[in-house]
Design a protein around this motif. Structure first.
Motif, PDB file in Angstrom:
ATOM      1  N   TYR A  72      55.544   9.625   2.736  1.00  0.00           N
ATOM      2  CA  TYR A  72      55.508   8.212   3.104  1.00  0.00           C
ATOM      3  C   TYR A  72      55.527   8.001   4.615  1.00  0.00           C
ATOM      4  N   GLY A  73      54.984   8.967   5.344  1.00  0.00           N
ATOM      5  CA  GLY A  73      54.706   8.762   6.757  1.00  0.00           C
ATOM      6  C   GLY A  73      55.741   9.224   7.748  1.00  0.00           C
ATOM      7  N   TYR A  74      56.826   9.847   7.288  1.00  0.00           N
ATOM      8  CA  TYR A  74      57.834  10.356   8.222  1.00  0.00           C
ATOM      9  C   TYR A  74      57.318  11.598   8.934  1.00  0.00           C
ATOM     10  N   THR A  75      57.891  11.870  10.107  1.00  0.00           N
ATOM     11  CA  THR A  75      57.494  13.027  10.915  1.00  0.00           C
ATOM     12  C   THR A  75      58.678  13.956  11.105  1.00  0.00           C
ATOM     13  N   GLN A  76      58.471  15.239  10.835  1.00  0.00           N
ATOM     14  CA  GLN A  76      59.542  16.216  11.036  1.00  0.00           C
ATOM     15  C   GLN A  76      59.800  16.411  12.520  1.00  0.00           C
ATOM     16  N   LYS A  77      61.073  16.438  12.890  1.00  0.00           N
ATOM     17  CA  LYS A  77      61.469  16.603  14.290  1.00  0.00           C
ATOM     18  C   LYS A  77      62.261  17.897  14.464  1.00  0.00           C
ATOM     19  N   GLU A  78      63.269  17.889  15.336  1.00  0.00           N
ATOM     20  CA  GLU A  78      63.957  19.120  15.708  1.00  0.00           C
ATOM     21  C   GLU A  78      64.857  19.681  14.591  1.00  0.00           C
ATOM     22  N   GLU A  79      65.054  20.977  14.667  1.00  0.00           N
ATOM     23  CA  GLU A  79      66.006  21.660  13.791  1.00  0.00           C
ATOM     24  C   GLU A  79      67.333  21.823  14.529  1.00  0.00           C
ATOM     25  N   LEU A  80      68.438  21.651  13.808  1.00  0.00           N
ATOM     26  CA  LEU A  80      69.776  21.850  14.361  1.00  0.00           C
ATOM     27  C   LEU A  80      70.459  22.960  13.575  1.00  0.00           C
ATOM     28  N   ARG A  81      71.240  23.787  14.251  1.00  0.00           N
ATOM     29  CA  ARG A  81      71.949  24.895  13.614  1.00  0.00           C
ATOM     30  C   ARG A  81      73.449  24.753  13.800  1.00  0.00           C
ATOM     31  N   PHE A  82      74.198  25.105  12.735  1.00  0.00           N
ATOM     32  CA  PHE A  82      75.651  25.032  12.744  1.00  0.00           C
ATOM     33  C   PHE A  82      76.199  26.363  12.233  1.00  0.00           C
ATOM     34  N   PRO A  83      76.243  27.382  13.101  1.00  0.00           N
ATOM     35  CA  PRO A  83      76.610  28.738  12.673  1.00  0.00           C
ATOM     36  C   PRO A  83      77.963  28.835  11.974  1.00  0.00           C
ATOM     37  N   ALA A  84      78.969  28.166  12.499  1.00  0.00           N
ATOM     38  CA  ALA A  84      80.306  28.253  11.910  1.00  0.00           C
ATOM     39  C   ALA A  84      80.343  27.696  10.487  1.00  0.00           C
ATOM     40  N   LYS A  85      79.549  26.674  10.241  1.00  0.00           N
ATOM     41  CA  LYS A  85      79.518  26.070   8.906  1.00  0.00           C
ATOM     42  C   LYS A  85      78.419  26.664   8.029  1.00  0.00           C
ATOM     43  N   LYS A  86      77.638  27.584   8.587  1.00  0.00           N
ATOM     44  CA  LYS A  86      76.539  28.220   7.860  1.00  0.00           C
ATOM     45  C   LYS A  86      75.531  27.166   7.368  1.00  0.00           C
ATOM     46  N   LEU A  87      75.148  26.288   8.274  1.00  0.00           N
ATOM     47  CA  LEU A  87      74.242  25.201   7.948  1.00  0.00           C
ATOM     48  C   LEU A  87      73.079  25.140   8.922  1.00  0.00           C
ATOM     49  N   LYS A  88      72.005  24.557   8.466  1.00  0.00           N
ATOM     50  CA  LYS A  88      70.931  24.127   9.358  1.00  0.00           C
ATOM     51  C   LYS A  88      70.502  22.745   8.904  1.00  0.00           C
ATOM     52  N   ALA A  89      69.835  22.020   9.769  1.00  0.00           N
ATOM     53  CA  ALA A  89      69.398  20.666   9.435  1.00  0.00           C
ATOM     54  C   ALA A  89      68.093  20.343  10.137  1.00  0.00           C
ATOM     55  N   LEU A  90      67.358  19.427   9.555  1.00  0.00           N
ATOM     56  CA  LEU A  90      66.158  18.864  10.176  1.00  0.00           C
ATOM     57  C   LEU A  90      66.302  17.345  10.118  1.00  0.00           C
ATOM     58  N   TRP A  91      65.766  16.681  11.127  1.00  0.00           N
ATOM     59  CA  TRP A  91      65.737  15.228  11.031  1.00  0.00           C
ATOM     60  C   TRP A  91      64.301  14.759  11.090  1.00  0.00           C
ATOM     61  N   PHE A  92      64.064  13.585  10.530  1.00  0.00           N
ATOM     62  CA  PHE A  92      62.722  13.056  10.363  1.00  0.00           C
ATOM     63  C   PHE A  92      62.681  11.624  10.891  1.00  0.00           C
ATOM     64  N   SER A  93      61.657  11.334  11.680  1.00  0.00           N
ATOM     65  CA  SER A  93      61.520   9.990  12.240  1.00  0.00           C
ATOM     66  C   SER A  93      60.610   9.145  11.353  1.00  0.00           C
ATOM     67  N   PRO A  94      60.910   7.856  11.221  1.00  0.00           N
ATOM     68  CA  PRO A  94      60.112   6.990  10.358  1.00  0.00           C
ATOM     69  C   PRO A  94      58.761   6.670  10.972  1.00  0.00           C
TER      70      PRO A  94
END
Length: 386
Positions: free
Chosen positions: A142-164
């Motif tokens: 629905y038209g969102y754009t993938q942006k930067e990846e974020l890493r959280f080593p201590a929590k064993k997580l990664k994330a991506l955010w998307f702009s509308p």
């Protein structure tokens, strides 16, 4: 297979309103839930109506869409369906989290204008196709754009955010009916957990079969795509990764929505004022994380980006009883509400107030801020005295 038009159904909406009040579980809809739409009115518990926060938009079956040209009809129908999906996610979230409902109502009573969402956030398991991509596909379609990846080593997580999409800047609506929000999707790096924790997570995602294909549907229904877990396995995960335990019992449900404070019109547009307002009304804020120097460390809970242009705070998550598969009923953390103030970028500081748009403000996310916001569902925050 694409999501069906059940999101627009009035019977579906009724099922949401009913089931969203129940503990997170597998929910079965009646066959009537797949009939065409008749009504769009959704309400919350305790008789609090959120039509102002979630006003009724045109459905994909509206006369407006039918009377338009073919291209216009397709465009309106597409965005209407998408917003119906978000609206159903929001309804589940509001009905399960009384703190979020109450705060939205409080802010709305003071700032009688639209309440815009800065972003929506989801949690996922990074295994067997159940990670970020399982939810991201809906927003990308629905038209969102993938942006930067974020890493959280201590929590064993990664994330991506998307702009509308830039084309969607609807005015006059609140919540998911206003300007489309950013989307923040995180995933647990399951392979980095202990063998026992991996075994538990893989057990449930495997039993879910192709449930990852219907992540958005599960979020809109307030349903798990896997079977309800054993309480002992929930405890096992909670001892190693509270994020994993939360995801096991909440699935793809909205983890939080975020009020864009700078888009408010009253004095609450300043995040410091909003925090004080919320605390005076008896709500507990997440105390973990960065503190502004001019604030008292014992009362402030604002995370600030290194450039000082992104200010964030959040409440502590609500809890609700969950019926585990072995018959145990225990309280588990649900969701919370966040607040974000994005300040004007230095190159636009000479613009007048009336000229400033969202594009002139600080965009994106910060690992340090997000790391502390994650703690809103932690046992330490839930059990902390206000």
């Amino acid at each position: 297979m694409k999501l069906s038009a059940v999101f627009s159904s009035s019977c579906y909406s009724s099922a949401i309103a009913k089931n969203a009040l129940q503990p997170p579980s597998l929910i079965t809809l009646p066959a009537s839930a797949f009939l065409p739409p008749l009504s769009r009115k959704l309400s919350c518990r305790h008789g609090v109506s959120y039509n102002r926060l979630s006003f009724r938009g045109n459905s994909s079956f509206s006369s407006t869409a039918v009377s338009s040209s073919k291209s216009d009809s397709q465009s309106q129908g597409s965005e209407s369906f998408f917003r119906d999906t978000l609206r159903s996610m929001e309804t589940v979230y509001l009905n399960r989290n009384p703190t979020a409902k109450s705060i939205l109502e409080l802010v709305s009573s003071v700032d009688d204008e639209q309440i815009c969402y800065d972003h929506l956030a989801f949690r996922t398991f990074g295994v067997n196709g159940y990670g970020i991509n399982s939810l991201a596909s809906l927003f990308l379609d629905y038209g969102y754009t993938q942006k930067e990846e974020l890493r959280f080593p201590a929590k064993k997580l990664k994330a991506l955010w998307f702009s509308p999409p830039n084309s969607s800047s609807q005015d006059g609506g609140s919540g998911v009916n206003g300007p489309l929000p950013r989307v923040f999707i995180s995933e647990l790096l399951v392979d980095q957990l202990s063998p026992r924790a991996q075994e538990i997570i893989r057990k449930y995602t495997k039993k879910s079969g192709s449930g990852n294909k219907y992540a958005a549907l599960a979020s809109a229904l307030g349903s798990l795509t896997w079977e309800k877990p054993l309480y002992s396995e929930f405890q096992q995960l909670a001892g190693e990764s509270e994020y994993s335990a939360w995801t096991l019992v909440n699935g793809y449900a909205l983890n939080h929505v975020t009020i864009s404070t700078h888009r408010l019109k009253s004095n609450l547009r300043n995040i410091k004022s909003l925090n004080e307002f919320i605390k005076k009304n008896g709500f507990k804020l997440n105390s973990d994380g960065g503190v502004l120097k001019e604030f008292n460390a014992s009362t402030s809970s604002i995370s600030v980006s290194p450039d000082g242009l992104l200010l964030q705070s959040s409440t502590v998550a609500d809890s609700m009883p969950f019926s585990f598969s072995d018959g145990v009923v225990e309280s588990v953390p649900c969701s919370y509400i966040e607040f974000a103030e994005r300040l004007v970028l230095p190159q636009y500081k000479n613009l007048s107030e009336s000229e400033i748009k969202e594009s002139h403000r600080r965009d994106g996310f910060e690992v340090g801020n997000a790391d502390k916001i994650f703690e809103s569902t932690s046992k330490e925050q839930l059990t902390r005295r206000a």
